[in-house]
Design a protein around this motif. Structure first.
Motif, PDB file in Angstrom:
ATOM      1  N   HIS A 187       9.310   3.043   1.775  1.00  0.00           N
ATOM      2  CA  HIS A 187      10.377   3.222   2.758  1.00  0.00           C
ATOM      3  C   HIS A 187      11.670   3.473   2.000  1.00  0.00           C
ATOM      4  O   HIS A 187      12.052   2.710   1.108  1.00  0.00           O
ATOM      5  CB  HIS A 187      10.532   1.978   3.636  1.00  0.00           C
ATOM      6  CG  HIS A 187      11.740   2.025   4.527  1.00  0.00           C
ATOM      7  ND1 HIS A 187      12.882   1.277   4.275  1.00  0.00           N
ATOM      8  CD2 HIS A 187      12.008   2.732   5.658  1.00  0.00           C
ATOM      9  CE1 HIS A 187      13.781   1.515   5.213  1.00  0.00           C
ATOM     10  NE2 HIS A 187      13.277   2.403   6.059  1.00  0.00           N
TER      11      HIS A 187
ATOM     12  N   GLU B 101      12.263   0.294  -0.306  1.00  0.00           N
ATOM     13  CA  GLU B 101      11.586  -0.889   0.229  1.00  0.00           C
ATOM     14  C   GLU B 101      12.568  -2.032   0.474  1.00  0.00           C
ATOM     15  O   GLU B 101      12.278  -3.197   0.212  1.00  0.00           O
ATOM     16  CB  GLU B 101      10.458  -1.346  -0.708  1.00  0.00           C
ATOM     17  CG  GLU B 101       9.249  -0.430  -0.703  1.00  0.00           C
ATOM     18  CD  GLU B 101       8.519  -0.429   0.633  1.00  0.00           C
ATOM     19  OE1 GLU B 101       8.114  -1.505   1.096  1.00  0.00           O
ATOM     20  OE2 GLU B 101       8.378   0.649   1.234  1.00  0.00           O
TER      21      GLU B 101
ATOM     22  N   ASP C 233       4.583  -0.660   7.803  1.00  0.00           N
ATOM     23  CA  ASP C 233       5.670  -1.087   8.693  1.00  0.00           C
ATOM     24  C   ASP C 233       6.331   0.086   9.417  1.00  0.00           C
ATOM     25  O   ASP C 233       7.404  -0.063   9.998  1.00  0.00           O
ATOM     26  CB  ASP C 233       6.733  -1.856   7.900  1.00  0.00           C
ATOM     27  CG  ASP C 233       6.265  -3.246   7.509  1.00  0.00           C
ATOM     28  OD1 ASP C 233       5.529  -3.862   8.299  1.00  0.00           O
ATOM     29  OD2 ASP C 233       6.629  -3.713   6.418  1.00  0.00           O
ATOM     30  N   GLN C 234       5.705   1.232   9.387  1.00  0.00           N
ATOM     31  CA  GLN C 234       6.263   2.408  10.042  1.00  0.00           C
ATOM     32  C   GLN C 234       5.991   2.350  11.542  1.00  0.00           C
ATOM     33  O   GLN C 234       4.878   2.041  11.961  1.00  0.00           O
ATOM     34  CB  GLN C 234       5.639   3.662   9.430  1.00  0.00           C
ATOM     35  CG  GLN C 234       6.176   4.970   9.958  1.00  0.00           C
ATOM     36  CD  GLN C 234       5.526   6.151   9.251  1.00  0.00           C
ATOM     37  OE1 GLN C 234       5.602   6.269   8.031  1.00  0.00           O
ATOM     38  NE2 GLN C 234       4.871   7.014  10.006  1.00  0.00           N
TER      39      GLN C 234
ATOM     40  N   THR D  84      11.728  -0.580   9.360  1.00  0.00           N
ATOM     41  CA  THR D  84      10.730  -1.539   8.887  1.00  0.00           C
ATOM     42  C   THR D  84      10.948  -2.951   9.424  1.00  0.00           C
ATOM     43  O   THR D  84      10.156  -3.851   9.146  1.00  0.00           O
ATOM     44  CB  THR D  84      10.759  -1.599   7.354  1.00  0.00           C
ATOM     45  OG1 THR D  84      12.095  -1.871   6.929  1.00  0.00           O
ATOM     46  CG2 THR D  84      10.288  -0.292   6.750  1.00  0.00           C
TER      47      THR D  84
ATOM     48  N   HIS E 101       2.994   4.269   6.404  1.00  0.00           N
ATOM     49  CA  HIS E 101       3.484   3.004   5.845  1.00  0.00           C
ATOM     50  C   HIS E 101       3.094   1.875   6.804  1.00  0.00           C
ATOM     51  O   HIS E 101       3.164   2.030   8.023  1.00  0.00           O
ATOM     52  CB  HIS E 101       5.003   3.094   5.697  1.00  0.00           C
ATOM     53  CG  HIS E 101       5.639   1.963   4.952  1.00  0.00           C
ATOM     54  ND1 HIS E 101       5.757   0.696   5.491  1.00  0.00           N
ATOM     55  CD2 HIS E 101       6.210   1.898   3.717  1.00  0.00           C
ATOM     56  CE1 HIS E 101       6.374  -0.092   4.618  1.00  0.00           C
ATOM     57  NE2 HIS E 101       6.660   0.614   3.533  1.00  0.00           N
TER      58      HIS E 101
END
Length: 650
Positions: free
Chosen positions: A575, A590, A453-454, A648, A451
């Protein structure tokens, strides 16, 4: 692909046919009049419809940060301005201008800019431009942002023609106080405008109907001077409809591909569009009926090319406008065509033609364009890659387990049975690989996918399923502290998931990303919705619409609480977070709460002291299905986290 001649049948130059169209429009309006008389320059016909106005004009106030905004487009208004024939009516155009101003900054429209596509007048007469000047003063007096360009009925020849009534009226001097004006070429016939929307700058090029090499050189230089701006190209003549006036394009072919480059349009493509990847949308009038096509540029990216023109419709189009609703959250441009002049009239007073033209809803007039803005603009606005963050930064207060999969194996290589993945929280909840007998060698592999934003830039790729059960999963050890944790003060469980294209509801539905061993029946659970054979907690993807679901048996009740909702498309990272505040449980996808978050008291998680599984799902005491897809970082915390504490969070 055939080209249209520069003097196409769709736009004849003979005044007799022009006069016929205009007379037909006036006849339609005349049906609703009392005592129709002649007109004078600067006046308006004595049509009852003309008395309907929206009243006081509002304030120009576009929201430049909202991810939804609108570009208004006004095509050929020439039949409203024929001064040499003593036929002028500013009312429809001024009503459209008032609509544009009044709907700037509104939640539904948020109009940020207006582009006129040329042919402001029918005859290029100075008296016609005097009236055009008065109409555009409505925009000027309110500080509205707009662009104009010359059509073939406004000028003759190319942009080297010198002074004209058009240039005197609508030339660069008109924009000297405009915040969006970015400059003009030496002739004054080609202009650049920059508006702000969705937190970024957008460049509009308004080119003359016939641009010389110097004009194209200037346009190329403007684009190069603004290398990170998406570009909307407007001109009077680029693409044309290959259909006759009396045959609408959606009756003769695909409404998404019913336009072709004109002869001049091919020149514009070759000298400007093809090699400038920033140009993603072109707009022109001149021809009718409306249509659109999409072409690939030299970079292999789509360029949407649209023709919009309603001068052959009721009242010469009546100042009709096309609204391009950009939605960067949905990656879509929704397009609609309306006539504010007619909409401002009392519906009871509208004649039949007016009623038909208040909103044009055919597939070439009202449609949506899917466009992944980030991907389409990535060639000149690179998407910043968020760097990986160290595990220590993610160990918030109360972290009981944190598993991530970076730096432990080369992408594509397999994990073997008995291999350990350490719990980075330091609490001793390490995971061990368990392989179902007969599993393929690539049943569980390291992956670089993640992801955006991981924190950890890696994941595990599970290739599992059921009937028969196959694959590999992971398990905490028999003495892991997490096994007996009941979370009486609340909890947060987070993970990242991506489903592959071959995900199948029958083979892969209801497989768990994370689950707690121990059956509901063994824990003494019973009551509505209770399945005595299901695990005490399971974070899964349902077989109904690929929706995330958290099903758990709390301490305070004998039957489960289930949170679920939001279908998850394949090949997209998601997420997922479950948050319990000690009383209620909420599932987020998300960062957005799902619709099915029951308002039911749900305290803690029931435990039989058995292990947690990652990628495995137990039923009646045995693993019956293994997850299919990628799983990224997983974190379990013994308290509710706010969204600004999620993995995130920026």
């Amino acid at each position: 692909m055939s080209n249209i001649d520069d003097n196409p049948s769709q736009e004849p130059t003979e005044r007799s046919r022009r006069g016929f169209l205009r007379t037909a429009a006036l006849a339609g309006a005349g049906a609703a009049t009392v005592g129709v008389g002649g007109t004078v320059v600067g006046g308006t016909p004595a049509f009852a419809a003309d008395s309907a106005k929206s009243g006081r004009t509002g304030t120009w106030r576009p929201d430049q940060t909202a991810l939804q905004f609108t570009l208004a487009v006004m095509p050929d208004t020439q039949f409203l301005y024929w001064g040499s024939q003593d036929s002028v009516n500013r009312t429809p155009q001024e009503e459209s201008f008032r609509y544009i101003i009044d709907n700037s900054g509104t939640a539904t429209d948020n109009i940020v800019f207006m582009a006129h596509l040329g042919d402001l007048t029918q005859d290029a007469d100075p008296s016609s431009f005097q009236q055009v000047d008065k109409a555009f003063a409505v925009l000027d007096s309110h500080g509205a942002a707009y662009s104009v360009l010359a059509g073939n009925h406004d000028v003759t020849g190319d942009d080297s023609r010198g002074d004209t009534s058009y240039l005197q009226t609508m030339g660069p001097h008109r924009f000297k106080r405009a915040k969006t004006f970015a400059g003009a070429d030496p002739t004054g016939y080609n202009t650049a405008h920059i508006f702000q929307a969705a937190g970024r700058s957008w460049l509009v090029l308004a080119l003359d109907w016939r641009t010389t090499d110097q004009g194209f050189a200037w346009a190329n230089d403007v684009i190069k001077a603004h290398p990170k701006m998406p570009v909307i190209l407007t001109s009077h003549d680029i693409v044309a409809s290959p259909y006759d006036d009396n045959v609408f394009p959606y009756e003769s072919g695909d409404p998404e591909d019913n336009a072709v480059l004109s002869g001049y349009g091919q020149t514009v493509w070759d000298k400007l569009i093809n090699d400038n990847d920033q140009i993603f949308l072109t707009l022109n009038g001149h021809y009718w009926p409306p249509g659109r096509t999409t072409r690939k540029n030299a970079a292999g990216h789509d360029v949407a090319m649209h023709i919009t023109n309603y001068q052959n419709r009721y009242f010469g189009g009546g100042g009709m406008i096309r609204l391009y609703h950009f939605d960067l959250a949905r990656n879509t441009i929704d397009v609609e065509t309306i006539n504010p002049w007619i909409l401002a009239q009392d519906p009871e007073s509208r004649n039949e033609l007016a009623a038909e033209h208040a909103r044009i809803t055919g597939p070439v007039d009202n449609f949506s364009i899917p466009i992944d803005f980030e991907k389409r603009f990535a060639g000149f606005i690179p998407v910043p890659v968020r760097p990986a963050r160290p595990a220590a930064r993610e160990l918030v207060k109360g972290t009981l387990a944190y598993w991530r999969f970076d730096g432990q194996g080369a992408a594509g290589t397999s994990l073997s049975a008995g291999q350990t993945i350490h719990d980075l929280s330091g609490k001793g909840n390490d995971l061990t690989v368990v392989t179902v007998p007969g599993a393929a060698s690539d049943a569980l592999t390291w992956s670089a996918d993640h992801h955006p934003d991981q924190p950890g830039h890696a994941s595990l790729k599970f290739v599992g399923g059921r009937n028969p059960v196959h694959g590999s999963y992971l398990s905490t050890g028999p003495k892991a502290p997490l096994n007996s944790e009941t979370f009486t003060s609340g909890y947060t469980i987070e993970t990242f998931v991506m489903l592959p294209l071959d995900w199948d509801s029958g083979k892969n539905g209801n497989a768990s990303i994370l689950s707690r061993r121990g059956s509901a029946g063994a824990a003494g659970k019973h009551g509505k919705n209770t399945d005595p054979n299901e695990p005490l907690a399971q974070f899964a993807i349902t077989n109904n619409g690929r929706e995330a679901q958290f099903n758990h048996y709390p301490l305070n009740d004998t039957y489960p609480t289930t949170n679920w909702g939001h279908g998850m498309v394949e090949l997209k990272w998601w997420h997922l977070a479950v948050v319990n505040d000690g009383r209620l449980t909420k599932l987020y996808v998300e960062g957005a709460p799902v619709v099915d978050n029951p308002n039911r008291l749900s305290v803690g998680l029931t435990s039989l002291g058995l292990p947690w599984l990652v990628g495995g799902h137990e039923y009646a005491g045995a693993v019956d299905v293994v997850f299919h897809g990628n799983v990224g970082d997983i974190r379990i915390v013994n308290r509710p986290l706010s969204m600004d504490e999620f993995l995130t969070a920026k």
